[in-house]
Design an enzyme around this catalytic site. Structure first.
Site, PDB file in Angstrom:
ATOM      1  N   SER A  83     -26.749  -2.434 -20.938  1.00  0.00           N
ATOM      2  CA  SER A  83     -27.154  -3.712 -21.167  1.00  0.00           C
ATOM      3  C   SER A  83     -27.391  -3.642 -23.022  1.00  0.00           C
ATOM      4  O   SER A  83     -26.860  -4.683 -23.771  1.00  0.00           O
ATOM      5  CB  SER A  83     -28.396  -4.256 -20.655  1.00  0.00           C
ATOM      6  OG  SER A  83     -28.155  -4.162 -19.194  1.00  0.00           O
ATOM      7  N   ASN A  84     -28.075  -2.745 -23.517  1.00  0.00           N
ATOM      8  CA  ASN A  84     -28.410  -2.808 -24.917  1.00  0.00           C
ATOM      9  C   ASN A  84     -27.067  -2.595 -25.678  1.00  0.00           C
ATOM     10  O   ASN A  84     -27.119  -2.609 -27.115  1.00  0.00           O
ATOM     11  CB  ASN A  84     -29.415  -1.768 -25.083  1.00  0.00           C
ATOM     12  CG  ASN A  84     -30.848  -2.367 -24.454  1.00  0.00           C
ATOM     13  OD1 ASN A  84     -31.422  -3.277 -24.976  1.00  0.00           O
ATOM     14  ND2 ASN A  84     -31.096  -1.558 -23.468  1.00  0.00           N
ATOM     15  N   LYS A 202     -31.084   4.066 -12.227  1.00  0.00           N
ATOM     16  CA  LYS A 202     -31.886   3.339 -13.292  1.00  0.00           C
ATOM     17  C   LYS A 202     -32.524   2.115 -12.817  1.00  0.00           C
ATOM     18  O   LYS A 202     -31.551   1.136 -12.352  1.00  0.00           O
ATOM     19  CB  LYS A 202     -31.041   2.879 -14.532  1.00  0.00           C
ATOM     20  CG  LYS A 202     -31.868   2.548 -15.565  1.00  0.00           C
ATOM     21  CD  LYS A 202     -31.048   1.944 -16.897  1.00  0.00           C
ATOM     22  CE  LYS A 202     -31.866   1.219 -17.875  1.00  0.00           C
ATOM     23  NZ  LYS A 202     -31.130   0.688 -18.982  1.00  0.00           N
ATOM     24  N   SER A 204     -34.690  -1.193 -13.576  1.00  0.00           N
ATOM     25  CA  SER A 204     -35.305  -1.792 -14.832  1.00  0.00           C
ATOM     26  C   SER A 204     -35.969  -3.306 -14.230  1.00  0.00           C
ATOM     27  O   SER A 204     -36.503  -3.881 -15.064  1.00  0.00           O
ATOM     28  CB  SER A 204     -34.044  -2.356 -15.635  1.00  0.00           C
ATOM     29  OG  SER A 204     -33.498  -1.342 -16.195  1.00  0.00           O
ATOM     30  N   GLY A 228     -36.402   2.034 -16.185  1.00  0.00           N
ATOM     31  CA  GLY A 228     -35.433   1.475 -17.002  1.00  0.00           C
ATOM     32  C   GLY A 228     -36.231   0.784 -18.227  1.00  0.00           C
ATOM     33  O   GLY A 228     -35.481  -0.265 -18.983  1.00  0.00           O
ATOM     34  N   ILE A 245     -34.551   5.518 -19.117  1.00  0.00           N
ATOM     35  CA  ILE A 245     -33.429   4.925 -19.976  1.00  0.00           C
ATOM     36  C   ILE A 245     -34.029   3.825 -20.486  1.00  0.00           C
ATOM     37  O   ILE A 245     -34.274   2.671 -20.068  1.00  0.00           O
ATOM     38  CB  ILE A 245     -32.256   4.848 -18.896  1.00  0.00           C
ATOM     39  CG1 ILE A 245     -31.702   6.077 -18.458  1.00  0.00           C
ATOM     40  CG2 ILE A 245     -31.200   4.340 -19.827  1.00  0.00           C
ATOM     41  CD1 ILE A 245     -30.412   5.613 -17.549  1.00  0.00           C
TER      42      ILE A 245
END
Length: 333
Positions: A83-84, A202, A204, A228, A245
């Site tokens: 996403s980042n 992961k 989040s 996450g 992460i």
């Protein structure tokens, strides 16, 4: 689909050997080899931002520069196209070029996770095969969400199972409800954890009860849970998570690795003090100001942040001031 299956079959022997070898650590890594896992995911992974030039092209020179700066930090590995990394805004060609660029800049034994989740099962399989060819070690597969009303547990289990069956790479599930509006159901995670080519998740969402249950209910599987976000990293470790992460690792990578080490050494009071100082900066570069905030903060710590790709807009001067104040108030600037 037939082409993807043939490509996957041709890559499987080499990648299976890589998994058995359990890739070593990046330069300076101190995380010990795992016990009972075909691929050890213990430690901190930064989900790399994608640098863009002021003409909105991927800036590969700046990406390589950031990688050189990260080389001194004891990360377990790196994540690209999460996403980042502004993954939805990259073309298929750019996605593969970014993976190739990062792979070429890293030691061969440095673990590289690459986002390959698409809306359809077939497209996800095809992109995952391409990620393997570009040099990724693990595929991070986000939940398909456009038709979220139809994404039942059964549909998601079928999707991920078909991807894992065809993939030459081990799969890490990726649940990020803030972006997808869809939480990968716990019962689906527990079912998928039994698949031999699905090695972790992961998560989040920030639900610590859920993270604890996933760890507890998958203890007999070759499955690892990754936090996450840095905001609940210590709590996740206390419940048995393997690593994190975390977007904040793009900015404060060394402190996050220190938190990882403190938790592993059982130095919980020191870990708690450090975690407290990370909560507000983490919220600032995730929920509050998002990727524009993350990229701005990177610049204050010697990395290239640069602009986001439109339609993501830069921070206003007032937002920049608020972001800087958050880092300063917690002793980071």
């Amino acid at each position: 689909m037939a082409l993807s299956t043939r490509l996957a079959s041709s890559l499987l022997p080499a990648l299976a050997a890589l998994r058995r070898a359990a890739p070593g650590q990046c330069r300076g890594l101190s995380t010990p080899p795992g016990l009972g896992h075909t691929l050890d995911l213990r430690g901190i992974f930064p989900p790399l931002s994608t640098p863009f030039s002021h003409t909105q092209e991927v800036d590969y020179a700046q990406l390589e520069g950031n990688l050189r700066r990260y080389a001194s930090i004891p990360f377990r590995g790196l994540v690209v196209l999460g996403s980042n990394g502004e993954y939805p805004y990259l073309s298929p060609r750019e996605r593969l070029e970014v993976v190739g660029c990062v792979r070429r800049a890293l030691p061969r034994d440095c673990l590289l996770l690459a986002g390959s989740g698409c809306e359809s099962t077939q497209a996800t399989i095809e992109l995952t095969v391409s990620m393997a060819e570009a040099g990724a070690n693990v595929a991070l597969v986000v939940t398909p969400c456009y038709y979220r009303g139809s994404m039942t547990s059964a549909a998601l289990v079928q999707h991920y199972s078909e991807v894992a069956d065809a993939s030459p790479l081990p799969i890490v599930l990726y649940s990020v409800p803030a972006n997808t509006g869809l939480d990968l159901p716990l019962e689906a995670v527990l079912t998928l954890a039994q698949h031999p080519n699905i090695i972790g998740i992961k998560d989040s969402g920030g639900d610590i009860t859920r993270i604890g249950l996933m760890v507890h209910k998958t203890q007999q599987e070759d499955f690892q849970v990754l936090a996450g976000s840095a905001g609940f990293l210590l709590a996740s470790y206390a419940l048995g998570a393997s690593g994190g992460i975390c977007a904040l690792a793009n900015v404060l990578g060394a402190p996050l690795c220190q938190l990882d080490r403190l938790c592993r050494d059982g130095r919980w009071q020191e870990a708690r003090s450090l975690q407290h100082r990370l909560i507000e900066p983490n919220a600032a570069v995730t929920r509050r100001f998002g990727i524009p905030g993350l990229k701005k903060a990177m610049e204050w710590f010697g990395y290239y942040g640069g602009p986001c790709r439109a339609p993501l807009a830069p921070l206003s001067p007032l937002q920049v001031e608020e972001l800087r104040g958050t880092f300063s108030a917690n002793g980071w600037l």
